[in-house]
Design a protein around this motif. Structure first.
Motif, PDB file in Angstrom:
ATOM      1  N   GLY A  40     -17.966  14.812  -5.712  1.00  0.00           N
ATOM      2  CA  GLY A  40     -18.471  13.460  -4.807  1.00  0.00           C
ATOM      3  C   GLY A  40     -19.526  13.937  -3.696  1.00  0.00           C
ATOM      4  O   GLY A  40     -20.725  14.175  -4.657  1.00  0.00           O
ATOM      5  N   MET A  41     -20.027  14.129  -2.723  1.00  0.00           N
ATOM      6  CA  MET A  41     -21.067  14.382  -2.188  1.00  0.00           C
ATOM      7  C   MET A  41     -21.787  15.611  -1.877  1.00  0.00           C
ATOM      8  O   MET A  41     -23.235  15.749  -1.145  1.00  0.00           O
ATOM      9  N   LEU A  42     -21.382  16.702  -2.960  1.00  0.00           N
ATOM     10  CA  LEU A  42     -21.635  17.626  -3.586  1.00  0.00           C
ATOM     11  C   LEU A  42     -22.131  17.385  -4.715  1.00  0.00           C
ATOM     12  O   LEU A  42     -21.878  17.978  -5.878  1.00  0.00           O
ATOM     13  N   ALA A  43     -23.733  16.959  -4.535  1.00  0.00           N
ATOM     14  CA  ALA A  43     -24.108  16.741  -6.186  1.00  0.00           C
ATOM     15  C   ALA A  43     -25.761  17.309  -6.263  1.00  0.00           C
ATOM     16  O   ALA A  43     -26.003  17.504  -5.291  1.00  0.00           O
ATOM     17  N   GLY A  75     -12.915   7.886  -0.467  1.00  0.00           N
ATOM     18  CA  GLY A  75     -13.294   8.101   0.195  1.00  0.00           C
ATOM     19  C   GLY A  75     -12.814   6.149   1.193  1.00  0.00           C
ATOM     20  O   GLY A  75     -11.866   6.268   0.733  1.00  0.00           O
ATOM     21  N   ARG A  76     -13.391   6.561   2.553  1.00  0.00           N
ATOM     22  CA  ARG A  76     -12.731   5.543   3.683  1.00  0.00           C
ATOM     23  C   ARG A  76     -12.342   4.863   2.981  1.00  0.00           C
ATOM     24  O   ARG A  76     -11.166   3.730   2.910  1.00  0.00           O
ATOM     25  N   GLY A  77     -13.389   3.802   2.018  1.00  0.00           N
ATOM     26  CA  GLY A  77     -13.250   1.731   1.652  1.00  0.00           C
ATOM     27  C   GLY A  77     -12.393   2.478   0.699  1.00  0.00           C
ATOM     28  O   GLY A  77     -11.138   1.724   0.253  1.00  0.00           O
ATOM     29  N   GLN A  78     -12.128   3.535  -0.257  1.00  0.00           N
ATOM     30  CA  GLN A  78     -11.628   3.321  -1.054  1.00  0.00           C
ATOM     31  C   GLN A  78      -9.824   3.677  -0.969  1.00  0.00           C
ATOM     32  O   GLN A  78      -9.241   3.229  -0.924  1.00  0.00           O
ATOM     33  N   GLY A  90     -14.848  -1.344   7.987  1.00  0.00           N
ATOM     34  CA  GLY A  90     -15.751  -1.790   8.109  1.00  0.00           C
ATOM     35  C   GLY A  90     -16.404   0.026   8.933  1.00  0.00           C
ATOM     36  O   GLY A  90     -17.854  -0.553   8.981  1.00  0.00           O
ATOM     37  N   ALA A  91     -15.722   0.897   9.147  1.00  0.00           N
ATOM     38  CA  ALA A  91     -16.283   2.175   9.823  1.00  0.00           C
ATOM     39  C   ALA A  91     -17.287   2.677   8.765  1.00  0.00           C
ATOM     40  O   ALA A  91     -17.038   2.817   7.863  1.00  0.00           O
ATOM     41  N   GLY A  92     -18.793   3.050   9.375  1.00  0.00           N
ATOM     42  CA  GLY A  92     -19.727   3.686   8.813  1.00  0.00           C
ATOM     43  C   GLY A  92     -20.248   2.788   7.617  1.00  0.00           C
ATOM     44  O   GLY A  92     -19.710   1.322   8.014  1.00  0.00           O
ATOM     45  N   ALA A  93     -21.485   3.297   7.037  1.00  0.00           N
ATOM     46  CA  ALA A  93     -22.247   2.341   6.465  1.00  0.00           C
ATOM     47  C   ALA A  93     -22.634   3.086   5.305  1.00  0.00           C
ATOM     48  O   ALA A  93     -23.618   4.351   6.237  1.00  0.00           O
ATOM     49  N   PRO A  94     -23.234   3.039   4.078  1.00  0.00           N
ATOM     50  CA  PRO A  94     -23.992   3.369   3.628  1.00  0.00           C
ATOM     51  C   PRO A  94     -25.349   4.168   4.674  1.00  0.00           C
ATOM     52  O   PRO A  94     -26.049   3.917   5.071  1.00  0.00           O
ATOM     53  N   VAL A  95     -25.189   5.570   3.756  1.00  0.00           N
ATOM     54  CA  VAL A  95     -26.700   6.664   4.358  1.00  0.00           C
ATOM     55  C   VAL A  95     -27.677   7.000   2.823  1.00  0.00           C
ATOM     56  O   VAL A  95     -26.680   7.370   1.934  1.00  0.00           O
ATOM     57  N   GLU A  96     -29.026   6.474   3.362  1.00  0.00           N
ATOM     58  CA  GLU A  96     -29.651   6.587   1.605  1.00  0.00           C
ATOM     59  C   GLU A  96     -30.282   7.811   2.148  1.00  0.00           C
ATOM     60  O   GLU A  96     -31.075   8.834   3.166  1.00  0.00           O
ATOM     61  N   LEU A  97     -30.671   8.847   0.763  1.00  0.00           N
ATOM     62  CA  LEU A  97     -31.194   9.875   1.469  1.00  0.00           C
ATOM     63  C   LEU A  97     -32.460   9.954   0.605  1.00  0.00           C
ATOM     64  O   LEU A  97     -32.164   9.516  -0.880  1.00  0.00           O
ATOM     65  N   ASP A 144     -21.892   7.165   0.710  1.00  0.00           N
ATOM     66  CA  ASP A 144     -20.669   6.296   1.224  1.00  0.00           C
ATOM     67  C   ASP A 144     -20.287   7.486   2.866  1.00  0.00           C
ATOM     68  O   ASP A 144     -19.527   8.250   2.530  1.00  0.00           O
ATOM     69  N   ALA A 145     -21.148   6.897   3.953  1.00  0.00           N
ATOM     70  CA  ALA A 145     -20.901   8.163   4.900  1.00  0.00           C
ATOM     71  C   ALA A 145     -19.673   7.361   6.063  1.00  0.00           C
ATOM     72  O   ALA A 145     -19.044   7.764   6.765  1.00  0.00           O
ATOM     73  N   SER A 146     -18.749   6.372   5.006  1.00  0.00           N
ATOM     74  CA  SER A 146     -17.360   5.413   5.679  1.00  0.00           C
ATOM     75  C   SER A 146     -16.720   6.816   6.246  1.00  0.00           C
ATOM     76  O   SER A 146     -16.080   6.792   7.156  1.00  0.00           O
ATOM     77  N   SER A 147     -16.833   7.729   5.827  1.00  0.00           N
ATOM     78  CA  SER A 147     -15.571   8.971   6.173  1.00  0.00           C
ATOM     79  C   SER A 147     -15.385   9.210   7.662  1.00  0.00           C
ATOM     80  O   SER A 147     -14.527   9.636   8.228  1.00  0.00           O
TER      81      SER A 147
END
Length: 463
Positions: free
Chosen positions: A45-48, A289-292, A303-310, A406-409
């Motif tokens: 997941g977000m550990l990439a 993730g929350r949306g899925q 609609g909670a959260g929004a993508p975060v770009e890094l 995805d930061a919606s979580s």
């Protein structure tokens, strides 16, 4: 190998992030037939990981660093316990104790100062301490009755310590750590212990004073030598060795048969449409993730959260050798850049600094919520210059990688699954943000499944 068409597995886990892998390893080790299905081509997941260098700054071989989360909070022993439980061949390391800074902007220009030493979520134990006065004007706490109905975190702080502190400090911390505004968070959710102390004392500053002893803000975390991405890779190997099957490149389209009531939910298998395969399972764990998760539960996204770009940048700069903002900085909205946080990765982690050539640095920038497509060499150089006060040019950015997550979580509310004993949730969408919450919760889910599925498995469809 996946289950045969007429066979029923005990546990089907949707998602091979840390939560899904924890559940998989535990249930497989307990003798339950376990399958994990993951839509992407890797676990974690977000550990990439991402490879940097190879031509300049890190030697010919290059260097693999984190493209997602690069640390875990040490407020629980969840990660350390997991490593011990599975004898994972990784080494936990502490960050540079110098801690992080906060960068604010306004009519008077850019202000930079270390995050207040005695603070929680940016709320100070002493609002007149020097490290607070470097960021906002002095303000004594206004003592008010504890509200009967809990307001937002922002409103609690603003009512007692002023809008300037709530906006410049607390909201900045929340956006940087939780990818959510303090307007959208409640104290009882993001820090239950602090909320309880506040209710008991009636004073925010007294409650913080009780809890704020310890490391500097920004250093109450730990990492993994070589990168956090190694943690899921090693755990996946243990899960497979215990008997779990992990299917990559296998998106789940639908879960059939969920949401029933009565005996039918206990005795009938669920059917998971995974890629071109239908997996029949006694239980299903949604660890996405929350949306899925909402989609698989048959609900609309909230609609909670929004993508975060890094952005992960390899930068050559003599000025950054002095670590001008410690291990990094949280950036207030008033600052004139599109980033909300900067991590000076090799200032934070000794193992990384040791592998870089002289005057080379790894800098990570998180875009402001909802802002995407703005990172290039010029904008990254500008952001580093504004945040650190060190002049960095676009040509100093020797390599740049941009990832979107995805930061919606990180919503202030958790998902709730329908009353179906065959269906369970795991991961940040239900446990809360960070491995300190996700790992212990996933172990609890696994223990529940092991206890519930101790009875003989269902007969195959052919019987």
């Amino acid at each position: 190998m996946p289950a045969e068409a007429n066979e029923i597995v005990d546990v089907c886990i949707v998602g091979a992030g840390m939560a899904g892998l924890v559940v998989a390893a535990e249930t497989a080790a307990a003798g339950l037939r376990t399958i994990v299905v993951e839509a992407s081509d890797r676990v974690g997941g977000m550990l990439a990981p991402v490879m940097i260098g190879g031509d300049a700054g890190v030697g010919a071989a290059g260097l693999t660093v984190d493209a997602g989360a690069e640390s875990f909070a040490t407020r629980t022993t969840g990660v350390a316990d997991l490593i011990d439980r599975w004898h994972l061949p990784v080494t936990v390391t502490a960050p540079n104790p110098a801690g992080a800074w906060l960068v604010a902007g306004g009519d008077s220009g850019i202000r930079r100062a270390p995050l207040p030493r005695r603070s929680v979520l940016g709320i100070p134990a002493d609002p007149r301490a020097a490290d607070i006065l470097a960021l906002v004007p002095p303000r004594a706490e206004r003592l008010l009755p504890v509200p009967a109905e809990e307001p937002s975190l922002y409103d609690i702080v603003a009512a007692r310590l002023g809008d300037d502190l709530a906006s410049a400090v607390v909201d900045t911390v929340c956006r940087g750590v939780y990818s959510r505004s303090a307007h959208d968070l409640t104290l009882s959710v993001v820090h239950p212990q602090l909320w309880q102390r506040f209710v008991q004392t009636g004073s925010l500053t007294d409650a913080v004073a009780d809890l704020a002893a310890g490391p500097r803000p920004g250093s109450a975390v730990a990492g993994i030598v070589g990168g956090m991405w190694r943690l899921p890779v090693e755990l996946a190997a243990r899960a497979r060795a215990a008997g779990a099957t992990i299917m990559l490149d296998t998106p789940v389209h639908r879960i059939h048969g969920a949401g029933g009531v009565g005996d039918r939910t206990r005795d009938e298998a669920l059917s998971v449409d995974a890629g071109s395969t239908a997996i029949r399972a006694r239980t299903v764990v949604i660890a996405t993730g929350r949306g899925q998760a909402l989609r698989l539960l048959g609900e609309h996204s909230d609609g909670a959260g929004a993508p975060v770009e890094l952005a992960i940048a390899l930068v050559r700069s003599l000025g950054l050798d002095a670590h001008p903002v410690g291990t990094g900085a949280l950036i207030a909205d008033a600052a004139p850049i599109d980033a909300k946080a900067l991590t000076h990765a090799n200032a934070k982690w000794g193992w990384l600094d040791e592998q870089l050539e002289r005057h080379h640095h790894v800098v990570r920038l998180s875009a402001r919520d909802g802002v995407t497509g703005r990172f290039d060499e010029a904008s990254v150089a500008t952001a580093i210059s504004v945040v650190t006060g060190v002049s960095v040019a676009a040509e100093d950015v020797r390599e740049l990688h941009v990832r979107r997550w995805d930061a919606s979580s990180s919503s202030s509310t958790s998902l709730v699954v329908a009353a179906d004993p065959r269906l369970h949730l795991a991961g940040a969408a239900v446990a809360g943000t960070g491995l300190a919450s996700v790992v212990p919760h996933a172990r609890e889910v696994a223990a529940t499944l092991i206890h519930a599925l101790a009875a003989p498995p269902l007969a195959s469809a052919a019987s």
